[in-house]
Design a protein around this motif. Sequence first.
Motif, PDB file in Angstrom:
ATOM      1  N   HIS A 181       0.830  -1.212   0.000  1.00  0.00           N
ATOM      2  CA  HIS A 181       0.000   0.000   0.000  1.00  0.00           C
ATOM      3  C   HIS A 181       0.863   1.259   0.000  1.00  0.00           C
ATOM      4  CE1 HIS A 181      -2.882  -3.006   1.661  1.00  0.00           C
ATOM      5  NE2 HIS A 181      -3.606  -2.463   0.702  1.00  0.00           N
ATOM      6  N   ARG A 182       1.909   1.221   0.790  1.00  0.00           N
ATOM      7  CA  ARG A 182       2.773   2.407   0.884  1.00  0.00           C
ATOM      8  C   ARG A 182       3.445   2.688  -0.454  1.00  0.00           C
ATOM      9  NH1 ARG A 182       6.668   0.587   4.093  1.00  0.00           N
ATOM     10  NH2 ARG A 182       8.146   0.535   2.385  1.00  0.00           N
ATOM     11  N   ALA A 183       3.962   1.664  -1.119  1.00  0.00           N
ATOM     12  CA  ALA A 183       4.613   1.867  -2.408  1.00  0.00           C
ATOM     13  C   ALA A 183       3.616   2.317  -3.461  1.00  0.00           C
ATOM     14  CB  ALA A 183       5.330   0.590  -2.846  1.00  0.00           C
ATOM     15  N   MET A 184       2.379   1.843  -3.361  1.00  0.00           N
ATOM     16  CA  MET A 184       1.348   2.282  -4.293  1.00  0.00           C
ATOM     17  C   MET A 184       1.114   3.791  -4.133  1.00  0.00           C
ATOM     18  SD  MET A 184      -2.590   0.956  -4.707  1.00  0.00           S
ATOM     19  CE  MET A 184      -2.958   1.308  -3.011  1.00  0.00           C
ATOM     20  N   ILE A 185       1.011   4.239  -2.904  1.00  0.00           N
ATOM     21  CA  ILE A 185       0.801   5.668  -2.642  1.00  0.00           C
ATOM     22  C   ILE A 185       2.020   6.474  -3.078  1.00  0.00           C
ATOM     23  CG2 ILE A 185       0.554   7.385  -0.806  1.00  0.00           C
ATOM     24  CD1 ILE A 185      -1.227   5.257   0.625  1.00  0.00           C
ATOM     25  N   THR A 186       3.212   6.000  -2.762  1.00  0.00           N
ATOM     26  CA  THR A 186       4.430   6.693  -3.180  1.00  0.00           C
ATOM     27  C   THR A 186       4.477   6.794  -4.696  1.00  0.00           C
ATOM     28  OG1 THR A 186       5.600   5.899  -1.220  1.00  0.00           O
ATOM     29  CG2 THR A 186       6.950   6.695  -3.044  1.00  0.00           C
ATOM     30  N   GLY A 187       4.172   5.701  -5.378  1.00  0.00           N
ATOM     31  CA  GLY A 187       4.167   5.701  -6.843  1.00  0.00           C
ATOM     32  C   GLY A 187       3.139   6.662  -7.417  1.00  0.00           C
ATOM     33  N   LEU A 188       1.954   6.693  -6.819  1.00  0.00           N
ATOM     34  CA  LEU A 188       0.926   7.622  -7.299  1.00  0.00           C
ATOM     35  C   LEU A 188       1.358   9.073  -7.116  1.00  0.00           C
ATOM     36  CD1 LEU A 188      -2.261   5.810  -5.952  1.00  0.00           C
ATOM     37  CD2 LEU A 188      -1.671   6.167  -8.346  1.00  0.00           C
ATOM     38  N   LEU A 189       1.887   9.389  -5.941  1.00  0.00           N
ATOM     39  CA  LEU A 189       2.316  10.769  -5.681  1.00  0.00           C
ATOM     40  C   LEU A 189       3.514  11.146  -6.550  1.00  0.00           C
ATOM     41  CD1 LEU A 189       1.952  10.861  -1.795  1.00  0.00           C
ATOM     42  CD2 LEU A 189       0.476  11.982  -3.487  1.00  0.00           C
ATOM     43  N   ALA A 190       4.485  10.256  -6.652  1.00  0.00           N
ATOM     44  CA  ALA A 190       5.663  10.539  -7.479  1.00  0.00           C
ATOM     45  C   ALA A 190       5.265  10.644  -8.941  1.00  0.00           C
ATOM     46  CB  ALA A 190       6.727   9.455  -7.283  1.00  0.00           C
ATOM     47  N   GLY A 191       4.372   9.771  -9.392  1.00  0.00           N
ATOM     48  CA  GLY A 191       3.913   9.817 -10.783  1.00  0.00           C
ATOM     49  C   GLY A 191       3.169  11.093 -11.092  1.00  0.00           C
ATOM     50  N   ALA A 192       2.365  11.563 -10.140  1.00  0.00           N
ATOM     51  CA  ALA A 192       1.626  12.803 -10.351  1.00  0.00           C
ATOM     52  C   ALA A 192       2.570  13.996 -10.461  1.00  0.00           C
ATOM     53  CB  ALA A 192       0.635  13.026  -9.206  1.00  0.00           C
ATOM     54  N   ALA A 193       3.718  13.915  -9.798  1.00  0.00           N
ATOM     55  CA  ALA A 193       4.673  15.021  -9.815  1.00  0.00           C
ATOM     56  C   ALA A 193       5.737  14.873 -10.897  1.00  0.00           C
ATOM     57  CB  ALA A 193       5.355  15.123  -8.449  1.00  0.00           C
ATOM     58  N   SER A 194       5.745  13.743 -11.581  1.00  0.00           N
ATOM     59  CA  SER A 194       6.803  13.443 -12.524  1.00  0.00           C
ATOM     60  C   SER A 194       6.379  13.736 -13.954  1.00  0.00           C
ATOM     61  CB  SER A 194       7.172  11.953 -12.406  1.00  0.00           C
ATOM     62  OG  SER A 194       8.124  11.606 -13.367  1.00  0.00           O
ATOM     63  N   GLU A 195       7.318  14.139 -14.735  1.00  0.00           N
ATOM     64  CA  GLU A 195       7.065  14.368 -16.160  1.00  0.00           C
ATOM     65  C   GLU A 195       6.994  13.054 -16.924  1.00  0.00           C
ATOM     66  OE1 GLU A 195       6.474  17.298 -17.774  1.00  0.00           O
ATOM     67  OE2 GLU A 195       6.382  18.150 -15.755  1.00  0.00           O
ATOM     68  N   GLU A 196       7.700  12.058 -16.427  1.00  0.00           N
ATOM     69  CA  GLU A 196       7.789  10.823 -17.185  1.00  0.00           C
ATOM     70  C   GLU A 196       8.048   9.634 -16.265  1.00  0.00           C
ATOM     71  OE1 GLU A 196      10.858   8.889 -20.403  1.00  0.00           O
ATOM     72  OE2 GLU A 196      10.543  11.040 -20.407  1.00  0.00           O
ATOM     73  N   LEU A 197       7.326   8.572 -16.505  1.00  0.00           N
ATOM     74  CA  LEU A 197       7.596   7.320 -15.805  1.00  0.00           C
ATOM     75  C   LEU A 197       8.693   6.590 -16.577  1.00  0.00           C
ATOM     76  CD1 LEU A 197       3.963   6.079 -15.127  1.00  0.00           C
ATOM     77  CD2 LEU A 197       5.494   7.246 -13.560  1.00  0.00           C
ATOM     78  N   PRO A 198       9.536   5.858 -15.882  1.00  0.00           N
ATOM     79  CA  PRO A 198      10.581   5.124 -16.603  1.00  0.00           C
ATOM     80  C   PRO A 198       9.971   4.182 -17.639  1.00  0.00           C
ATOM     81  CG  PRO A 198      11.004   5.122 -14.237  1.00  0.00           C
ATOM     82  CD  PRO A 198       9.627   5.697 -14.443  1.00  0.00           C
ATOM     83  N   GLY A 199      10.395   4.306 -18.889  1.00  0.00           N
ATOM     84  CA  GLY A 199       9.838   3.523 -19.986  1.00  0.00           C
ATOM     85  C   GLY A 199       9.949   2.026 -19.787  1.00  0.00           C
ATOM     86  N   GLU A 200      11.098   1.589 -19.247  1.00  0.00           N
ATOM     87  CA  GLU A 200      11.264   0.141 -19.074  1.00  0.00           C
ATOM     88  C   GLU A 200      10.289  -0.426 -18.049  1.00  0.00           C
ATOM     89  OE1 GLU A 200      14.493   1.987 -16.417  1.00  0.00           O
ATOM     90  OE2 GLU A 200      13.612   2.403 -18.359  1.00  0.00           O
TER      91      GLU A 200
END
Length: 139
Positions: A95-114
């Motif tokens: 759950h924690r990584a899901m939330i971290t990923g959502l928040l980081a993704g919302a703030a990020s220009e690009e998710l790592p392609g791989e």
Amino acid sequence: MTGERLHQLYREYDGPNHIPDQKMWRLHTELGDKPFEVEAWIRELSPEDIIAKRLSSACYPEHGLPLSFYLLRLHEGRYRDAVLADVNAGGDNVHRAMITGLLAGAASEELPGEWKRGLRDHQTLAEEIAAFARLAARA
């Protein structure tokens, strides 16, 4: 509630499922009164002093969210670094990584392609996302 104290309670009660209902309710609903001083922690403490000691690595979002915020700030919002640090922090991190990923993704220009291409059904997911985007654009 520090991470150390939460884990101590789990050990005392032989796991979270054995904590009495009223005590468990308080563990998940009462807020602490100490300030969340993430900037000072980053300056003065190592991640080892924070992860699972000061902040909990438990999966419950109410306990894991402070660690998510800490890791996002520590890694200055960099998606890859924050998410990998969260996963590597251990504990029950789903759950924690899901939330971290959502928040980081919302703030990020690009998710790592791989990371996208590495999904088992990448092509199907890409097609569904594109179809949804076309549908949403018409609305």
